[in-house]
Design an enzyme around this catalytic site. Structure first.
Site, PDB file in Angstrom:
ATOM      1  N   PHE B 117       0.737  -1.021   0.068  1.00 18.06           N
ATOM      2  CA  PHE B 117      -0.431  -0.269  -0.263  1.00 18.06           C
ATOM      3  C   PHE B 117       0.901   1.401   0.569  1.00 18.06           C
ATOM      4  CE2 PHE B 117      -4.768   0.452   1.055  1.00 18.06           C
ATOM      5  CZ  PHE B 117      -4.869  -0.368   0.196  1.00 18.06           C
ATOM      6  N   GLN B 238      -8.664  14.305   3.786  1.00 18.04           N
ATOM      7  CA  GLN B 238      -7.435  13.726   2.853  1.00 18.04           C
ATOM      8  C   GLN B 238      -8.514  13.931   1.718  1.00 18.04           C
ATOM      9  OE1 GLN B 238      -7.094   9.165   3.420  1.00 18.04           O
ATOM     10  NE2 GLN B 238      -5.169  10.570   3.336  1.00 18.04           N
ATOM     11  N   HIS B 240      -8.804  11.571  -1.308  1.00 19.05           N
ATOM     12  CA  HIS B 240      -8.255  10.873  -2.092  1.00 19.05           C
ATOM     13  C   HIS B 240      -8.362  10.601  -3.400  1.00 19.05           C
ATOM     14  CE1 HIS B 240      -8.177   5.773  -3.118  1.00 19.05           C
ATOM     15  NE2 HIS B 240      -7.645   5.451  -2.092  1.00 19.05           N
ATOM     16  N   LEU B 250     -15.102   5.240  -4.365  1.00 17.99           N
ATOM     17  CA  LEU B 250     -14.002   4.796  -4.051  1.00 17.99           C
ATOM     18  C   LEU B 250     -13.525   3.936  -4.894  1.00 17.99           C
ATOM     19  CD1 LEU B 250     -11.754   6.055  -2.607  1.00 17.99           C
ATOM     20  CD2 LEU B 250     -11.101   4.099  -0.703  1.00 17.99           C
ATOM     21  N   GLU B 253      -6.832   1.821  -3.362  1.00 18.84           N
ATOM     22  CA  GLU B 253      -5.303   1.898  -3.097  1.00 18.84           C
ATOM     23  C   GLU B 253      -4.501   0.712  -3.337  1.00 18.84           C
ATOM     24  OE1 GLU B 253      -3.373   4.526  -0.078  1.00 18.84           O
ATOM     25  OE2 GLU B 253      -2.031   3.059  -0.044  1.00 18.84           O
ATOM     26  N   ARG B 284      -1.350   9.393  -0.041  1.00 19.40           N
ATOM     27  CA  ARG B 284      -2.170   9.967  -0.692  1.00 19.40           C
ATOM     28  C   ARG B 284      -2.450  11.267  -0.867  1.00 19.40           C
ATOM     29  NH1 ARG B 284      -6.947   6.693   2.241  1.00 19.40           N
ATOM     30  NH2 ARG B 284      -6.387   4.770   1.317  1.00 19.40           N
ATOM     31  N   HIS B 351     -12.255  12.686   0.703  1.00 18.85           N
ATOM     32  CA  HIS B 351     -12.212  10.761   1.582  1.00 18.85           C
ATOM     33  C   HIS B 351     -12.112  10.981   3.373  1.00 18.85           C
ATOM     34  CE1 HIS B 351     -11.812   6.638   1.507  1.00 18.85           C
ATOM     35  NE2 HIS B 351     -10.427   6.751   1.927  1.00 18.85           N
ATOM     36  N   ARG B 396      -3.218  10.626   6.086  1.00 18.29           N
ATOM     37  CA  ARG B 396      -3.230   8.960   6.785  1.00 18.29           C
ATOM     38  C   ARG B 396      -2.948   8.814   5.990  1.00 18.29           C
ATOM     39  NH1 ARG B 396      -6.945   5.202   6.361  1.00 18.29           N
ATOM     40  NH2 ARG B 396      -8.827   6.308   5.360  1.00 18.29           N
TER      41      ARG B 396
END
Lengths: 231, 584
Positions: B117, B238, B240, B250, B253, B284, B351, B396
């Protein structure tokens, strides 16, 4: 676009009625939920459940042109007008498109939907081969929307006795799990003329499932396990 | 008002609330969960890619490396004691979920499947790590259902479809429970509890383009603001990088973790320019800014050039079917493309809220009080996206959100048990405790000229325009002025539907009040922070400014005041990770 919406408010309506609604909306790229939200913006009294708006939370199941579907993943452009929207069949209506889901949840709880394994827990994960894990595919993805169970005539007649396709799919999810040790008790729990055997393989559930799952197949596997156990 | 009494009360039935509830339900105490939706409809269900823990099932790994990545990913704004705690506890917390029955995908050796990730490294910033544990691309669904199942087994009492209104506190500041309303009947209910946990989730619906469920309206944040308590780091949202263009749903990721990558209109793999080392798996905030720049500079795809493509067809149908089945489904439904053949059009989408209700690592809500800047509010806890502990700092990392829910849900549950032992008797409920809630309900029985739906739409457009990926003082201040106007309109809003049974219009009005508070906290905090850090990008202050801003903001509603509190750079046992330049 033309809609026919089931309306019922227990505080003001003696009985349910169908309401014709004309909505100015371009269906391109839109889902039925978008239209219902647009209608609600004009008329606050229309009530429905909704949450994720992407087909994973299972809130907005309803009967659309005769078929149980999730409004949020039903493309508006594919629907024949007037689009007739009703609450899920077979459950008591609370208001408009909102039904009392408790009979459905009660059957879900009745199959003890949690992993049973009384062995001491290892310090790390329990091992499970990819092949054993693959047995759960098609069984664990259920979102509890009730599209299948409320499309099942057997559930309509015996909602208090027949577990229904969603509940039985969950029962199978734990029976199929190599980590679960309660297969025998789980089979006992459903071996009953009503709880399991009210399923007559009508397969409405397969047609209705918005996630493409196959409860009838899972029920068939439970039945064959019961047959095997007997011999 | 009807009253129910419990030892412990959990507000919110998502991953954090259910994990805490489970800890309490296994004891002899009476625990109740209030949720405005049936618990498995909570937004945790939408989490796709996975939960991060250094299990080292695929490749070398250590929790210390996870900790380093989390500190760096958060641009050094995260509190290092809380981050150490989370990364240390991660493996245990994940194994517990497996023991509960969570259907993780598996490796050939039978261990939990892990995938790479964004922002993950080995050896403190070295090569890409493989750390995120996954159940295909439905990890949140699998996790939420597993926790719900465990709670049914342990007979947690659920108040499904009850909407929490306000915190109840006495003159000494103790939290004594909440007021709530049955959505089905419209009846208010007073729920007394010796200890209360807020696990009400995020507020991403404050933006027009959002990956969030429609229920993510910051209800716990509204409750805290109305109780006169502060919110922390609310400028950090955040975006995304990969929401389906125009829709917001979404695209995990995990797609990039499995080997997918981003392309601009020239077919260029542009992340190589922005993050030469980590490329598509940079933080991100880094990837979202890169996409925003590509689009702004005319290299976006499509007739309007307003998105970029994420390509994954080269992964092959088999990998996509096994590891990313949900993504394929979403892309076909919402973008009209089958990713087995064609790239998916994506753009940044709001997000995750890094800020929230300030807590310590036991989940206790903390606020400035007589003895210091971080005094626990007795009896009150917060966990999950609504809380700011702070492990995510200014940005995050993917896979750390589910982890946050589980680790701190568990920790808060444990601490609440201690609190119950130390505080064995309920404190008296002040007679006027529910007055404010009653007044809120009565207020929405009045008619008005303004409509809730219209104000909600305008609020979301405002925040999209004035508090998006790139910010300046002028843009933010203009947004705040418009928000003042909206608040004026809200005062004149009324409902045309004043019925009681399942009146969702009334719920949406109460939610809008909460979102308004979140919007104000965001704008005011964002104006105050005159630097760029993590997800907060100020074009007028493009550099990070550790000298003045290595600190948290604390927003209070009274007078729109913004205070600061220090970032805890000292971990529990290991050496501090000193701030340095953040490059991927």
């Amino acid at each position: 676009m033309k809609f026919r919406l089931y309306r019922y408010s227990p505080e003001t309506d003696a009985k349910p009625r169908m309401q014709d609604v004309d909505l100015d909306i371009d269906p391109a790229g839109k889902m039925l939920l978008d239209a219902l939200i647009a209608i609600k913006a004009q008329d606050e009294t229309l009530s429905l459940r909704r949450s994720c708006r992407e087909g994973v939370c299972g809130s907005d199941a309803m009967n659309v042109n005769g078929k149980n579907r999730l409004a949020c993943i039903t493309p508006l452009g594919e629907l024949k007008e007037p689009i007739e929207v009703r609450p899920l069949p077979g459950l008591p209506v609370i208001r408009d498109l909102i039904v009392d889901m408790e009979p459905f949840y009660r059957q879900y709880r009745s199959i003890k939907p949690w992993l049973i394994n009384d062995e001491p827990e290892p310090e790390v994960e329990r091992l499970q081969s990819p092949e054993d894990r693959a047995l759960l595919d098609g069984a664990y993805e259920c979102i509890l929307c009730a599209c299948c169970t409320t499309a099942c005539p057997s559930f309509w007649w015996n909602p208090d006795k027949f577990v229904g396709p969603a509940g039985l799919l969950q029962a199978y999810r734990f029976i199929a799990d190599s980590r679960d040790e309660a297969t025998s008790a789980r089979l006992d729990n459903v071996e009953d003329p009503y709880r399991l055997y009210r399923c007559h393989g009508i397969m409405n559930c397969v047609d209705a499932c918005p996630k493409g799952l196959n409860p009838t197949e899972a029920i068939g596997r439970i039945k064959s396990l019961l047959v095997k156990r007997r011999v | 008002m009807n009253t129910r009494r419990f030892d412990a009360l959990i507000v919110g039935g998502g991953g954090a609330g259910l994990r805490a509830a489970l800890q309490l339900a296994r004891s002899d105490y009476k625990v109740a969960v209030v949720s405005k939706v049936f618990p498995t409809r909570s937004h945790t269900v939408s989490a796709q890619g996975g939960i991060t823990a250094a299990l080292a099932n695929v490749d070398d790994d250590r929790w210390e490396w996870h900790m380093y990545d989390t500190v760096k990913g958060g641009d050094w704004l995260g509190d290092q004691d809380a981050i150490e705690f989370m990364c240390r506890e991660a493996a245990t917390a994940v194994y517990e979920l497996e023991h509960m029955g969570l259907p993780f995908s598996r490796l050939d050796n039978g261990k939990i499947y892990q995938r790479p990730f964004g922002g993950q490294s080995k050896h403190f910033g070295g090569d890409q790590a493989t750390r995120t544990c996954a159940a295909a691309d439905r990890t949140g669904h699998a996790l939420l259902h597993t926790l719900y199942q465990q709670n049914i087994q342990h007979r947690t009492q659920f108040f499904d479809e009850y909407f929490a209104l306000d915190l109840l506190r006495d003159a000494d500041g103790y939290c004594l429970g909440v007021t709530a309303m049955s959505i089905e009947t419209g009846e208010p209910l007073l729920i007394e509890a010796r200890t209360t946990l807020l696990a009400t989730g995020g507020a991403g619906r404050v933006f027009w383009n959002s990956s969030n469920a429609m229920i993510n309206t910051g209800d716990g944040l509204g409750m805290v603001l109305r109780a006169g308590l502060p919110l922390q780091d609310m400028e950090f949202w955040q975006f995304h990088p990969t929401g389906i263009a125009g829709v917001g749903c979404l695209i995990t990721e995990g797609v990039r973790g499995e080997g997918g990558y981003l392309l601009n209109r020239h077919g260029e793999r542009f992340m190589e320019r922005y993050a030469p080392h980590a490329k598509d798996l940079a933080g991100r905030d880094v990837v979202a800014r890169a996409i925003a720049i590509e689009i702004a500079e005319g290299r976006g795809c499509g007739p309007r050039g307003d998105y970029v493509d994420i390509k994954l067809d080269h992964l092959g149908e088999k990998t996509i079917a096994e590891k990313l089945p949900g993504i394929r489904d979403l892309a076909i439904r919402f973008a009209g493309v089958d990713p087995v053949e064609k790239p998916i059009p994506v753009a940044p989408t709001a997000h995750y809220m890094m800020g929230g209700i300030p807590t310590n690592l036991h989940g206790q809500v903390v606020a400035p009080a007589r003895y210091g800047p971080e005094e626990p509010v007795p009896g009150l806890y917060a966990v999950g996206e609504c809380a700011c502990v702070s492990v995510h700092g200014a940005n995050r990392l993917g896979g750390n959100s589910l982890l946050d829910l589980i680790v701190f849900g568990r920790a808060a549950g444990k601490h609440m048990l201690e609190y119950l032992r130390d505080n064995p008797y309920p404190r008296p409920m002040p007679e006027s405790a529910a007055d404010a809630s009653q007044a809120r309900l009565v207020r929405w029985d009045q008619s008005g000229s303004e409509r809730v739906a219209a104000i909600s739409d305008d609020l979301r457009r405002l925040m999209q325009t004035h508090a998006g990926v790139f910010r300046t003082d002028a843009v933010l201040r203009e947004g705040l002025e418009k928000l003042n106007e909206l608040e004026g309109r809200l005062a004149h809003a009324g409902l045309t539907d004043t019925s009681h049974v399942f009146n969702t219009a009334r719920i949406e009005a109460l939610e809008l009040e909460n979102l308004m508070g979140v919007a104000r906290a965001t704008l005011v905090s964002a104006i105050s922070r005159t630097e760029s850090r993590g997800a907060h990008t100020r074009e007028d202050f493009p550099a990070r400014d550790d000298e003045h801003w290595l600190k948290h903001t604390l927003y209070s509603r009274a007078g729109d005041q913004v205070d600061a509190k220090p970032v805890r750079l000292k971990p529990l046992t290991v050496e501090s990770i000193r701030p340095k330049e953040r490059v991927y």
